[in-house]
Design a protein around this motif. Structure first.
Motif, PDB file in Angstrom:
ATOM      1  N   PRO A 166       0.829  -1.211   0.000  1.00 31.85           N
ATOM      2  CA  PRO A 166       0.000   0.000   0.000  1.00 31.85           C
ATOM      3  C   PRO A 166       0.861   1.258   0.000  1.00 31.85           C
ATOM      4  CG  PRO A 166      -0.843  -1.602   1.573  1.00 31.85           C
ATOM      5  CD  PRO A 166       0.481  -2.130   1.106  1.00 31.85           C
ATOM      6  N   ALA A 167       0.454   2.250  -0.780  1.00 37.17           N
ATOM      7  CA  ALA A 167       1.241   3.469  -0.917  1.00 37.17           C
ATOM      8  C   ALA A 167       0.339   4.686  -0.895  1.00 37.17           C
ATOM      9  CB  ALA A 167       2.055   3.445  -2.208  1.00 37.17           C
ATOM     10  N   ALA A 168       0.917   5.818  -0.514  1.00 32.64           N
ATOM     11  CA  ALA A 168       0.184   7.080  -0.438  1.00 32.64           C
ATOM     12  C   ALA A 168       1.102   8.212  -0.855  1.00 32.64           C
ATOM     13  CB  ALA A 168      -0.326   7.306   0.985  1.00 32.64           C
ATOM     14  N   VAL A 169       0.511   9.362  -1.132  1.00 27.70           N
ATOM     15  CA  VAL A 169       1.277  10.570  -1.428  1.00 27.70           C
ATOM     16  C   VAL A 169       0.890  11.639  -0.421  1.00 27.70           C
ATOM     17  CG1 VAL A 169       1.672  12.426  -3.089  1.00 27.70           C
ATOM     18  CG2 VAL A 169       1.531  10.061  -3.875  1.00 27.70           C
ATOM     19  N   LEU A 170       1.871  12.148   0.292  1.00 27.33           N
ATOM     20  CA  LEU A 170       1.685  13.266   1.215  1.00 27.33           C
ATOM     21  C   LEU A 170       2.750  14.299   0.878  1.00 27.33           C
ATOM     22  CD1 LEU A 170       0.397  14.543   3.757  1.00 27.33           C
ATOM     23  CD2 LEU A 170       2.138  13.350   5.094  1.00 27.33           C
ATOM     24  N   HIS A 171       2.337  15.370   0.215  1.00 25.65           N
ATOM     25  CA  HIS A 171       3.316  16.383  -0.160  1.00 25.65           C
ATOM     26  C   HIS A 171       3.918  17.027   1.082  1.00 25.65           C
ATOM     27  CE1 HIS A 171       0.662  16.299  -3.838  1.00 25.65           C
ATOM     28  NE2 HIS A 171       1.865  16.086  -4.345  1.00 25.65           N
ATOM     29  N   PRO A 172       5.166  17.459   1.020  1.00 18.32           N
ATOM     30  CA  PRO A 172       5.790  18.089   2.189  1.00 18.32           C
ATOM     31  C   PRO A 172       4.921  19.218   2.730  1.00 18.32           C
ATOM     32  CG  PRO A 172       7.434  17.673   0.514  1.00 18.32           C
ATOM     33  CD  PRO A 172       6.109  17.329  -0.101  1.00 18.32           C
ATOM     34  N   PRO A 173       4.594  19.169   4.008  1.00 15.92           N
ATOM     35  CA  PRO A 173       3.618  20.106   4.566  1.00 15.92           C
ATOM     36  C   PRO A 173       4.187  21.503   4.788  1.00 15.92           C
ATOM     37  CG  PRO A 173       4.389  18.608   6.253  1.00 15.92           C
ATOM     38  CD  PRO A 173       5.014  18.150   4.975  1.00 15.92           C
ATOM     39  N   VAL A 174       3.371  22.494   4.489  1.00 18.73           N
ATOM     40  CA  VAL A 174       3.739  23.903   4.645  1.00 18.73           C
ATOM     41  C   VAL A 174       2.560  24.631   5.276  1.00 18.73           C
ATOM     42  CG1 VAL A 174       4.416  26.019   3.459  1.00 18.73           C
ATOM     43  CG2 VAL A 174       5.252  23.806   2.631  1.00 18.73           C
ATOM     44  N   LEU A 175       2.797  25.351   6.362  1.00 20.64           N
ATOM     45  CA  LEU A 175       1.740  26.069   7.074  1.00 20.64           C
ATOM     46  C   LEU A 175       1.931  27.574   6.917  1.00 20.64           C
ATOM     47  CD1 LEU A 175      -0.668  25.500   9.023  1.00 20.64           C
ATOM     48  CD2 LEU A 175       0.895  26.044  10.876  1.00 20.64           C
ATOM     49  N   PRO A 176       0.920  28.305   6.504  1.00 20.33           N
ATOM     50  CA  PRO A 176       1.078  29.747   6.283  1.00 20.33           C
ATOM     51  C   PRO A 176       1.641  30.491   7.489  1.00 20.33           C
ATOM     52  CG  PRO A 176      -1.018  28.998   5.402  1.00 20.33           C
ATOM     53  CD  PRO A 176      -0.432  27.835   6.133  1.00 20.33           C
ATOM     54  N   ALA A 177       1.242  30.128   8.681  1.00 20.48           N
ATOM     55  CA  ALA A 177       1.684  30.868   9.865  1.00 20.48           C
ATOM     56  C   ALA A 177       3.195  30.853  10.032  1.00 20.48           C
ATOM     57  CB  ALA A 177       1.022  30.291  11.111  1.00 20.48           C
ATOM     58  N   ASP A 178       3.864  29.860   9.470  1.00 17.69           N
ATOM     59  CA  ASP A 178       5.317  29.767   9.618  1.00 17.69           C
ATOM     60  C   ASP A 178       6.075  30.554   8.557  1.00 17.69           C
ATOM     61  OD1 ASP A 178       5.438  28.032  11.880  1.00 17.69           O
ATOM     62  OD2 ASP A 178       4.816  26.388  10.581  1.00 17.69           O
ATOM     63  N   TYR A 179       5.392  30.930   7.462  1.00 18.81           N
ATOM     64  CA  TYR A 179       6.118  31.502   6.329  1.00 18.81           C
ATOM     65  C   TYR A 179       5.525  32.795   5.785  1.00 18.81           C
ATOM     66  CZ  TYR A 179       8.064  26.817   6.473  1.00 18.81           C
ATOM     67  OH  TYR A 179       8.661  25.666   6.889  1.00 18.81           O
ATOM     68  N   ALA A 180       4.271  33.099   6.083  1.00 17.24           N
ATOM     69  CA  ALA A 180       3.600  34.232   5.447  1.00 17.24           C
ATOM     70  C   ALA A 180       4.179  35.569   5.913  1.00 17.24           C
ATOM     71  CB  ALA A 180       2.106  34.180   5.734  1.00 17.24           C
ATOM     72  N   THR A 181       4.421  36.466   4.955  1.00 16.31           N
ATOM     73  CA  THR A 181       4.859  37.839   5.220  1.00 16.31           C
ATOM     74  C   THR A 181       3.995  38.774   4.373  1.00 16.31           C
ATOM     75  OG1 THR A 181       6.480  37.944   3.416  1.00 16.31           O
ATOM     76  CG2 THR A 181       7.208  36.939   5.498  1.00 16.31           C
ATOM     77  N   ASP A 182       4.333  40.067   4.393  1.00 18.69           N
ATOM     78  CA  ASP A 182       3.541  41.008   3.591  1.00 18.69           C
ATOM     79  C   ASP A 182       3.934  40.990   2.119  1.00 18.69           C
ATOM     80  OD1 ASP A 182       5.985  42.260   3.546  1.00 18.69           O
ATOM     81  OD2 ASP A 182       5.350  44.016   4.708  1.00 18.69           O
ATOM     82  N   LEU A 315      -0.443  33.372  -4.699  1.00 21.29           N
ATOM     83  CA  LEU A 315      -1.472  33.325  -3.660  1.00 21.29           C
ATOM     84  C   LEU A 315      -2.501  32.233  -3.953  1.00 21.29           C
ATOM     85  CD1 LEU A 315      -1.973  37.159  -3.082  1.00 21.29           C
ATOM     86  CD2 LEU A 315      -0.908  35.511  -1.513  1.00 21.29           C
ATOM     87  N   ALA A 316      -2.784  32.005  -5.230  1.00 25.86           N
ATOM     88  CA  ALA A 316      -3.692  30.911  -5.591  1.00 25.86           C
ATOM     89  C   ALA A 316      -3.086  29.560  -5.220  1.00 25.86           C
ATOM     90  CB  ALA A 316      -4.003  30.968  -7.084  1.00 25.86           C
ATOM     91  N   LEU A 317      -1.779  29.434  -5.411  1.00 23.38           N
ATOM     92  CA  LEU A 317      -1.100  28.200  -5.019  1.00 23.38           C
ATOM     93  C   LEU A 317      -1.172  28.005  -3.510  1.00 23.38           C
ATOM     94  CD1 LEU A 317       0.671  25.738  -5.596  1.00 23.38           C
ATOM     95  CD2 LEU A 317       2.674  27.254  -5.566  1.00 23.38           C
ATOM     96  N   ALA A 318      -0.981  29.091  -2.753  1.00 25.87           N
ATOM     97  CA  ALA A 318      -1.067  28.995  -1.296  1.00 25.87           C
ATOM     98  C   ALA A 318      -2.454  28.543  -0.861  1.00 25.87           C
ATOM     99  CB  ALA A 318      -0.716  30.336  -0.666  1.00 25.87           C
ATOM    100  N   ALA A 319      -3.480  29.070  -1.523  1.00 23.86           N
ATOM    101  CA  ALA A 319      -4.847  28.690  -1.162  1.00 23.86           C
ATOM    102  C   ALA A 319      -5.138  27.235  -1.491  1.00 23.86           C
ATOM    103  CB  ALA A 319      -5.838  29.600  -1.893  1.00 23.86           C
ATOM    104  N   LEU A 320      -4.428  26.712  -2.486  1.00 19.51           N
ATOM    105  CA  LEU A 320      -4.640  25.332  -2.905  1.00 19.51           C
ATOM    106  C   LEU A 320      -4.177  24.329  -1.853  1.00 19.51           C
ATOM    107  CD1 LEU A 320      -5.492  23.590  -5.409  1.00 19.51           C
ATOM    108  CD2 LEU A 320      -3.089  23.670  -6.107  1.00 19.51           C
ATOM    109  N   ARG A 321      -3.239  24.762  -1.006  1.00 15.64           N
ATOM    110  CA  ARG A 321      -2.611  23.830  -0.068  1.00 15.64           C
ATOM    111  C   ARG A 321      -3.205  23.972   1.331  1.00 15.64           C
ATOM    112  NH1 ARG A 321      -1.135  20.887  -4.144  1.00 15.64           N
ATOM    113  NH2 ARG A 321       0.697  21.605  -5.291  1.00 15.64           N
ATOM    114  N   ASP A 322      -4.385  23.399   1.526  1.00  9.71           N
ATOM    115  CA  ASP A 322      -5.031  23.406   2.838  1.00  9.71           C
ATOM    116  C   ASP A 322      -4.623  22.142   3.587  1.00  9.71           C
ATOM    117  OD1 ASP A 322      -6.616  23.485   5.045  1.00  9.71           O
ATOM    118  OD2 ASP A 322      -8.519  23.362   3.971  1.00  9.71           O
ATOM    119  N   PRO A 323      -4.017  22.255   4.765  1.00 10.02           N
ATOM    120  CA  PRO A 323      -3.455  21.079   5.424  1.00 10.02           C
ATOM    121  C   PRO A 323      -4.465  20.140   6.065  1.00 10.02           C
ATOM    122  CG  PRO A 323      -3.186  22.989   6.809  1.00 10.02           C
ATOM    123  CD  PRO A 323      -3.732  23.497   5.502  1.00 10.02           C
TER     124      PRO A 323
END
Length: 712
Positions: A166-182, A315-323
């Protein structure tokens, strides 16, 4: 075709889309999430119980600033926030402490994979491997209950290796709170070091844009950068990097995914990147991809000239990645593994046969209760009922046409390439397994191949002529290599385990198959081995060439071949075996001084082996030194059969041959009572019917005191 569709016949693929990441500092051996992150996750999952699972994590990079360490910390934090308990030991741990903690599942990644897999085996719980780059699964090939890849492209590459796992795909996780700036930075930024990350391309860009500030995040700059490039060391505060970044460039030559593109997107920072499968998957059409190295300057200039559409794409890419959704899917999968328990390893029987109608059914029956699949290939040149029998026994039947002599590597690999299970056991049509019930427990190992005891050509008393360990049970990725007529497996010795209580009896019945094989071994097979030695300097082939010449009675050629081989043996035990056979060639030619010297050298090299001691005894007997011969035979009679050899042990030497040799020596000395006693012992230990004749003769002679001596 979609990934799910292309893999459907092999694999239940669980798609876990890109998820957000957390930076967590663990304060103790047990993983502790920061209160703000835990509160954030718990706000989304208020109904979870206090502890639903205990998850043991083994990774050597858990505290690294980014990459796989950060991804695993995110998984651990999410599980804790859902009410699970995680433990990621930093140092060495005893099995007793691990068992006392009682985990329900073990997670492992990178160089900790093998140790984590061993923990899971010892604890009897499911094991989940996280794969972060190409070839990692194939490098370790652990026994997995689930393999989690960081990109669909990586899973597709590994499909031939993972089979039904059995196999799965979990893309490396990224959370906005750790990286978001202005998003108001001014630099063109590269995060990474070396040619694979495209550092040379980055510096070329900096020289093409001398009036623009560049930022290079690296701990090891490969060369002095231009004056407009600022070098900044890696930092746990990646927000400080993205706060200064206007455009992220990824001129990589290899990327399994491209996590930093997602990190930058959290601040609306556009990305210009190499057109690689992992980056295409990560950015999902929301970045500028460069396929031609000559187009980098143009691509960067175009983005800088009209950056707002590219900010919106980021920003569209960021919205696409909901953890939350995809991490929840992973957690559900882990919970299912804990509930189900460790997956039973699957096993196929692999056979390629010809003219084996008399023994094929017995071979299959010997393992039928422990295998999941029966793969049988039949040579189209087979002239008996082998094909008809194979069709009734196989779950996967195929036909092939083999050369004469056969290319055993090609023949074995034909069947191995069809294996869908975790493991395969390889048998010939005239072999059968004893103690097959021990196979299943043996599969719980991190080894790639399992050596079992081969018992070769037993006599009428079921005493095998040879006994030796040979790898017969293999992980599905193992292939056969070596000289065409004497195949070996690709598994390194360090990746093998040994289960000598599992035995394979090799006993070819008289018939067309045996006749054909005998003719091949003394004819065309020698030509194949000679070519492998002369054209490729294959010393293993030279060893088997010498053996074939000796068995064919071409003693002078065999002496030359063994002597050449002994100039540089492959390994110590094979060198000893070659010297033993060389001594026998000299003895067969009645070159007694040379035979005596070779046997003595073999005894000095390995005094615990009876074969050379018995050989020396017979040389002394032939030279008329019966008293000395008797002493050597007595020594051989006291030696136990060795159990830790890599090559051939001649079982009769440890059962009856030394006693029979002693009987012959005592006969020459006129001690017929002693000869009678020794031959009676030989008979009790398995000597053939001829021993009865000798016993009768010596019984008569010991009563009368005279006689003509014994034979055999």
């Amino acid at each position: 075709m979609s990934l799910r569709a292309s893999a459907a016949h092999l694999n239940p693929v669980y798609r876990l889309v890109a998820v957000a990441g957390l930076t967590i500092v663990a304060a103790s051996l047990h993983h502790s999430a920061s209160s703000s992150h835990s509160a954030r996750w718990r706000a989304r999952h208020p109904s979870h119980k206090a502890i639903a699972m205990r998850v043991l994590i083994r990774t050597y990079d858990f505290d690294d600033l980014g990459g796989s360490g950060a991804s695993m910390r995110t998984v651990a934090d999410f599980l804790q926030a859902c009410g699970d308990e995680t433990w990621a030991p930093r140092g060495r741990e005893t099995l007793e402490r691990l068992r006392a903690w009682s985990p329900g599942v073990v997670l492992g990644q990178q160089w900790a994979t093998e140790e984590a897999s061993m923990w899971a085996i010892a604890l009897g719980v499911p094991f989940v491997m996280f794969v972060r780059g190409p070839g990692q699964y194939e490098h370790f090939m652990p026994q997995c209950d689930l393999v989690v890849f960081n990109a669909s492209s990586q899973l597709e590459l590994a499909l031939p290796a993972i089979g039904r796992t059995p196999a799965a795909v979990l893309h490396p996780p990224v959370l906005p709170a750790d990286y978001a700036t202005d998003g108001g930075g001014s630099h063109i930024t590269l995060i990474g070091t070396g040619a694979l990350k495209g550092a040379d391309r980055f510096l070329t860009l900096a020289r093409k844009f001398p009036d623009h500030p560049f930022l290079w995040v690296t701990d090891e700059p490969s060369e002095a950068p231009p004056s407009n490039v600022e070098v900044c060391p890696r930092t746990p505060n990646m927000r400080s990097i993205y706060a200064r970044t206007k455009l992220l460039v990824m001129p990589s030559r290899s990327e399994s995914y491209g996590r930093v593109a997602i990190e930058a997107a959290m601040s609306g920072i556009p990305v210009v990147a190499s057109d690689l499968p992992g980056i295409r998957e990560a950015t999902a059409g929301h970045a500028v991809l460069v396929a031609d190295e000559r187009e980098w300057v143009t691509a960067v200039r175009n983005v800088l000239a009209n950056i707002e559409p590219h900010r919106r794409a980021a920003l569209a890419l960021a919205a696409l990645r909901d953890p939350s959704v995809e991490l929840e899917a992973l957690r559900s999968r882990l919970q299912a593994l804990v509930d189900a328990g460790r997956r039973r390893p699957t096993l196929s029987l692999c056979m390629t046969v010809a003219n084996e109608a008399a023994t094929l059914a017995k071979a299959v029956a010997s393992v039928r209760e422990v295998v999941d699949e029966v793969i049988i290939g039949v040579d189209t040149r087979s002239s008996d009922d082998t094909a008809a029998i194979a069709r009734t026994l196989a779950t996967d039947y195929f036909e092939y046409t083999e050369s004469s002599p056969p290319d055993f590597r090609r023949m074995r690999n034909r069947a191995m390439e069809r294996v869908p299970t975790d493991w395969a056991i390889v048998l010939d049509g005239h072999e059968w397994i004893e103690n097959a019930h021990l196979i299943r427990p043996a599969l719980e190992t991190t080894a790639w191949s399992i050596e079992i005891r081969t018992l070769f050509e037993p006599d009428a008393n079921r005493i095998p002529g040879l006994s030796f360990p040979f790898p017969r049970i293999h992980r599905r990725h193992v292939r056969f290599v070596g000289a065409a007529v004497h195949e070996e497996v690709s598994t390194p010795v360090a990746r093998r385990s040994r289960q000598i209580d599992i035995r394979v009896w090799h006993e070819r019945k008289p018939g067309s198959a045996a006749t054909t094989r005998g003719a091949e071994k003394s004819g065309a097979e020698l030509d194949v081995l000679r070519a492998a030695w002369q054209e490729r300097n294959d010393r293993r082939a030279l060893f088997y060439l010498a053996n074939g010449l000796r068995e064919s009675g071409r003693l002078e050629d065999a002496v030359e071949a063994y002597s050449t081989y002994l100039e540089a043996p492959n390994f110590e035990e094979e060198g000893w075996q070659a010297r033993l056979y060389l001594a026998r060639c000299h003895a067969a030619r009645q070159a007694w001084p040379a035979a005596k010297q070779c046997f003595e050298q073999a005894i000095l090299a390995w005094p615990e082996r009876a074969e050379a001691v018995i050989g020396l005894g017979h040389v002394l007997l032939a030279k008329g030194e019966a008293r000395h011969a008797a002493a050597w035979f007595r020594m051989a009679a006291g030696l136990p059969e060795p159990s830790d050899c890599r090559l051939f042990v001649e079982v009769p030497a440890y059962r009856w041959q030394a006693w029979h040799g002693l009987a012959l020596a005592l006969d020459r000395l006129g001690d017929y009572a002693g000869a009678l006693e020794a031959e009676t012992e030989a008979k009790a230990r398995g000597a053939g019917a001829w021993a009865d004749v000798n016993i009768g003769r010596w019984r008569a002679l010991s009563g009368h005191g005279t006689g003509n001596g014994a034979g055999s």
